[in-house]
Every structure is written in structure tokens, then in C-alpha cells.
Design a protein around this motif. Structure first.
Motif, short mmCIF file in Angstrom:
data_model
loop_
_atom_site.label_atom_id
_atom_site.label_comp_id
_atom_site.label_asym_id
_atom_site.label_seq_id
_atom_site.Cartn_x
_atom_site.Cartn_y
_atom_site.Cartn_z
N LYS A 158 -2.07 -6.70 -2.24
CA LYS A 158 -1.61 -5.45 -2.04
C LYS A 158 -3.01 -4.76 -1.66
O LYS A 158 -3.18 -3.95 -0.79
CB LYS A 158 -0.77 -4.61 -3.03
CG LYS A 158 -0.55 -3.43 -2.40
CD LYS A 158 0.43 -2.54 -3.52
CE LYS A 158 0.68 -1.14 -3.40
NZ LYS A 158 1.51 -0.19 -4.23
N ASP A 159 -3.92 -4.63 -2.81
CA ASP A 159 -5.03 -3.88 -2.79
C ASP A 159 -5.97 -4.60 -1.67
O ASP A 159 -6.65 -3.66 -0.98
CB ASP A 159 -5.80 -4.06 -4.03
CG ASP A 159 -4.97 -3.06 -5.42
OD1 ASP A 159 -3.98 -2.33 -4.94
OD2 ASP A 159 -5.13 -3.44 -6.53
N ASP A 160 -5.91 -5.56 -1.54
CA ASP A 160 -6.78 -6.28 -0.39
C ASP A 160 -6.62 -5.96 0.90
O ASP A 160 -7.42 -5.59 1.69
CB ASP A 160 -6.77 -7.86 -0.70
CG ASP A 160 -7.37 -8.44 -1.89
OD1 ASP A 160 -8.24 -7.66 -2.49
OD2 ASP A 160 -7.23 -9.72 -2.19
N THR A 215 -4.88 -3.04 1.94
CA THR A 215 -4.86 -1.83 2.06
C THR A 215 -6.47 -1.39 2.33
O THR A 215 -6.64 -0.38 2.68
CB THR A 215 -4.33 -0.69 0.85
OG1 THR A 215 -4.79 -1.19 -0.33
CG2 THR A 215 -2.82 -1.21 0.80
N GLN A 216 -7.24 -2.10 1.67
CA GLN A 216 -8.78 -1.80 1.76
C GLN A 216 -9.24 -2.47 2.87
O GLN A 216 -10.33 -2.26 3.33
CB GLN A 216 -9.43 -2.43 0.64
CG GLN A 216 -9.12 -1.75 -0.86
CD GLN A 216 -9.79 -2.52 -2.08
OE1 GLN A 216 -10.45 -3.45 -1.77
NE2 GLN A 216 -9.27 -1.98 -3.27
N LEU A 217 -8.64 -3.19 3.72
CA LEU A 217 -8.99 -3.73 5.08
C LEU A 217 -8.70 -3.09 6.18
O LEU A 217 -8.47 -3.81 7.32
CB LEU A 217 -8.80 -5.20 4.74
CG LEU A 217 -9.43 -6.02 3.73
CD1 LEU A 217 -8.76 -7.68 3.77
CD2 LEU A 217 -10.83 -6.33 4.13
N ASP A 252 -9.27 -0.96 8.16
CA ASP A 252 -10.37 -1.02 9.16
C ASP A 252 -11.01 -1.98 9.59
O ASP A 252 -12.15 -1.92 10.53
CB ASP A 252 -11.51 0.14 8.88
CG ASP A 252 -11.02 1.52 8.63
OD1 ASP A 252 -10.25 2.11 9.09
OD2 ASP A 252 -11.38 2.27 7.51
N ASP A 253 -10.56 -3.12 9.13
CA ASP A 253 -11.18 -4.58 9.58
C ASP A 253 -10.11 -5.38 9.83
O ASP A 253 -9.53 -6.26 9.25
CB ASP A 253 -11.84 -4.93 8.42
CG ASP A 253 -12.60 -6.35 8.84
OD1 ASP A 253 -12.45 -6.79 9.91
OD2 ASP A 253 -13.28 -6.80 7.79
N ARG A 292 -5.63 -0.91 15.13
CA ARG A 292 -5.86 -0.67 13.38
C ARG A 292 -4.50 -0.83 13.04
O ARG A 292 -3.63 -0.08 13.52
CB ARG A 292 -6.54 0.68 13.51
CG ARG A 292 -6.88 1.03 12.11
CD ARG A 292 -7.47 2.57 11.93
NE ARG A 292 -7.91 2.81 10.70
CZ ARG A 292 -6.97 3.31 9.98
NH1 ARG A 292 -5.73 3.80 10.00
NH2 ARG A 292 -7.50 3.88 8.44
N PRO A 319 -2.07 2.58 6.74
CA PRO A 319 -2.03 1.90 5.34
C PRO A 319 -0.51 1.42 4.72
O PRO A 319 -0.51 0.64 4.14
CB PRO A 319 -2.49 3.19 4.98
CG PRO A 319 -3.36 3.67 5.55
CD PRO A 319 -2.91 3.52 6.88
N ARG A 359 0.39 -2.04 3.37
CA ARG A 359 1.08 -2.09 1.91
C ARG A 359 2.50 -2.75 2.14
O ARG A 359 2.89 -3.90 1.13
CB ARG A 359 1.51 -0.77 1.45
CG ARG A 359 2.27 -0.54 0.19
CD ARG A 359 2.69 0.71 -0.15
NE ARG A 359 3.89 0.79 0.64
CZ ARG A 359 5.14 0.30 0.38
NH1 ARG A 359 5.38 -0.45 -0.57
NH2 ARG A 359 6.05 0.63 1.41
#
Length: 362
Positions: free
Chosen positions: A2-4, A6-8, A10-11, A52, A55, A59
């Protein structure tokens, strides 16, 4: 997970890499993944194109993959094939093997009907052949009672219809007899559908279509001992003056002819006609003007001003067969001063050079 994701957000490329690894592991299609995860079958293609991801969507995707990893969601699928095993790669490999003239057991493109129709529809061969016929016919002087043309085999009708347009432009008032030897339902359907316009523009035309062998077709009679017997003869006069009138009547005629034009396995599993068939069609209002060009069953003495043989024999045919059963019978039915042109794939031609460049021999 999940964290991976949401942190990506923009990639997109990194997200696609994670998702595709998941799909590979569970053997599910990307469209299936999108539908199951966020009810969007086009999710992965959009992300891979650079869009894009929100978020919240990231999730939900991460949560879906986490549940699958924990066994809460059971996914069924088959492992995706590696690129080297893909259908595109395999097809290229097969084409390389089958079209190369250096490969044992190779065949010409015209020896398999589905391949030939793809070839004819994606190249300008039909146009080039029509130009050849136009040039040849332009140098001939029609007889006083009309022009007689033999064309074999009929393929998809494009070559013939273009050539007949040119013939009409050269000799708009000359009656024309066109004898066409075909093979199979697709030949019959494609060619018949294109000839209706010729009847509208050039009224004094008599078309004769047959599925007989070439040596039989030039006489419009069943003479070979092999293959099914019982010649079926159809003489059809179309009513009306518009191409649409003829098109409607042509549809009914095709249904009547279809059972005879099927291709069935003969001796040694070589294809033969289901039943020998000849169909003559012309305009009813021109019957008297072209009566001398309308053949009769059992009494047809044909003499052609021009004959065009379009890939008339297979590579497996012996030279004796080609000479005795294809070329000589047609030559013997040429009128005085008549001409014959033969176009035959030899394999070592520009098309094969292109194929060998794309798929080199091994």
C-alpha cells in the motif's frame, strides 16, 4: 504494498512495473486486473501511457494486491507467455520457415487460399496484373462479332474488374464474352459481386463462370475422369438496367450455386469441386445482341482473343502437368492472332526478398 504504490503516484512507469509483475505472478490479464481492482479494465493501459494515478486509486489497487497475497481473494488464470513464446513471435517464426524458398517443403503464397487473399488484399499485385492486361488488350483488335477473354483462376475479382473497365474504355460498343475459371466459394462470391457494375456500364457482356479444371474450362465441359461428375449448367438472364437490380438477383443465384462450388478433398486429399458447374449470366435486354457469345451446354466451340493465367499451377505440379493440363489446353483454344499471358510466382522475387529481410533464413 500500500505504502509503495501511494508513494509512486507521480511515477506511472514504476506502478505499471509493479502491477505487471503481479499479473505475471497470478496469471491474470491486465484488463482483468483493472476490473477486479477498481472496476476499470483500461486502468493499466492508461497508466502505461503516462496518465497519473490518483492516490485513492493507488490505495485501492494496493489493497487488492495485498488481499490477493494474503489469500483472501482467489485469482485464477494462466501464466502469461514470455515474449519469445508470444503468438507474434511464433507467427514470424512460422512465416520465416514456410515462405523461404530455401526451406524444404516450402510453398508459394497462392497455394493456400487464406494466405493468398491476405496477400491480394494487402499488396498492389491485382492492380499491376490489371495494368498488364490493359496494355496487352490495347494492342489487340477485336473481332467483328466481339472480344473473347479467358481468365483463370478468378481470385478476388479485383484484377478482372479493373481490366474490364479498361476494355470498356477502349471498345465501349464491342460485345464481350468473359469466361472465368474459379475455385471455391470465396472466389465465386467476391467476383460475382464485382461483375454487376460491369453489366450496368457495358450492357453487351456475357459472363461465364466455372469451377471446372483448366483443361475442362476452356471447353466448358466435364472431360476429366477424376473428380465428381454430372455437369450442372445454369443460364441466367438478369432483368433490369441498374447494378442494384443485378445485385439482388445475384444474391439468389449465389445461394443456388454455393452447394456446387464447395471445395472437397479428392484423391490423395487434393482439393476438387463438389460438383462441376457452369453459370452464364447476362442482361435480359441484351440477349439477342449477344446471343452468339452465350455458350450452350454441350455445344460450345470457344476461341479466345486473350487468355490470362493467374498463378495457374502449384509448385508441386510437374512440368508435364503444367504443359499438358494447363498451358496446352488454353493455347489450343486461342483464336487466330490470340494471345496468352501467364503470371506465376517463382519464389525468388522481390516479395520473397522482403520476407527474407524481415525474417532472415536460419
Amino acid at each position: 504494498m500500500k505504502d509503495d504504490l501511494t508513494q509512486l503516484v507521480d511515477d506511472p512507469g514504476a506502478i505499471v512495473k509493479v502491477v505487471r509483475a503481479f499479473c505475471e505472478r497470478y496469471g491474470v490479464a491486465e484488463s482483468t486486473f483493472g476490473r477486479l481492482a477498481v472496476n476499470d479494465g483500461k486502468l493499466v493501459p492508461r497508466i502505461s501511457s503516462g496518465s497519473r494515478i490518483e492516490p485513492e486509486t493507488a490505495r485501492r489497487v494496493a489493497e487488492f494486491m495485498a488481499r490477493a497475497d494474503r489469500g483472501e481473494i482467489r485469482l485464477r488464470g494462466r501464466p502469461r507467455r514470455k515474449k519469445t513464446e508470444s503468438s507474434d513471435y511464433r507467427m514470424a517464426e512460422l512465416v520465416n520457415q514456410e515462405t523461404s524458398i530455401h526451406t524444404p517443403g516450402s510453398f508459394a503464397q497462392h497455394e493456400q487460399r487464406h494466405r493468398y487473399h491476405v496477400f491480394a488484399a494487402t499488396t498492389n499485385e491485382s492492380w499491376v496484373k490489371a495494368d498488364i492486361i490493359t496494355s496487352d488488350v490495347g494492342a489487340l483488335e477485336p473481332g467483328t462479332d466481339g472480344f473473347r477473354l479467358f481468365f483463370s483462376p478468378m481470385d478476388n475479382g479485383i484484377t478482372l474488374v479493373r481490366a474490364l473497365r479498361a476494355l470498356h474504355a477502349l471498345h465501349p460498343d464491342v460485345p464481350v464474352q468473359v469466361v472465368i475459371k474459379g475455385w471455391g466459394l470465396e472466389d465465386l462470391r467476391n467476383t460475382m459481386s464485382r461483375m454487376v457494375d460491369r453489366l450496368a456500364e457495358h450492357p453487351r457482356t456475357a459472363f461465364v463462370m466455372t469451377n471446372l479444371y483448366t483443361r475442362e474450362a476452356v471447353h466448358l465441359d466435364k472431360t476429366a475422369e477424376d473428380g465428381p461428375g454430372g455437369l450442372s449448367w445454369h443460364d441466367v438472364a438478369f432483368a433490369g438496367t441498374r447494378a442494384f437490380d443485378y445485385q439482388r438477383q445475384m444474391g439468389g443465384l449465389f445461394k443456388e450455386l454455393a452447394p456446387e462450388w464447395y471445395v472437397i478433398p479428392g484423391e490423395d486429399d487434393l482439393p476438387v469441386y463438389a460438383r462441376p458447374s457452369v453459370v452464364c449470366f447476362y442482361r435480359e435486354d441484351q440477349r439477342d445482341a449477344i446471343r452468339h457469345l452465350i455458350p450452350a451446354k454441350g455445344g460450345s466451340d470457344l476461341a479466345f482473343d486473350y487468355a490470362f493465367l493467374n498463378h495457374p499451377y502449384l509448385h508441386s505440379h510437374t512440368m508435364t502437368f503444367r504443359t499438358e493440363y494447363v498451358l496446352k489446353p488454353v493455347i489450343g483454344c486461342l483464336a487466330p492472332g490470340g494471345q496468352m499471358k501467364v503470371v506465376q510466382s517463382l519464389g525468388d522475387d522481390p516479395a520473397h526478398e522482403i520476407v527474407r529481410t524481415v525474417w532472415p533464413d536460419r
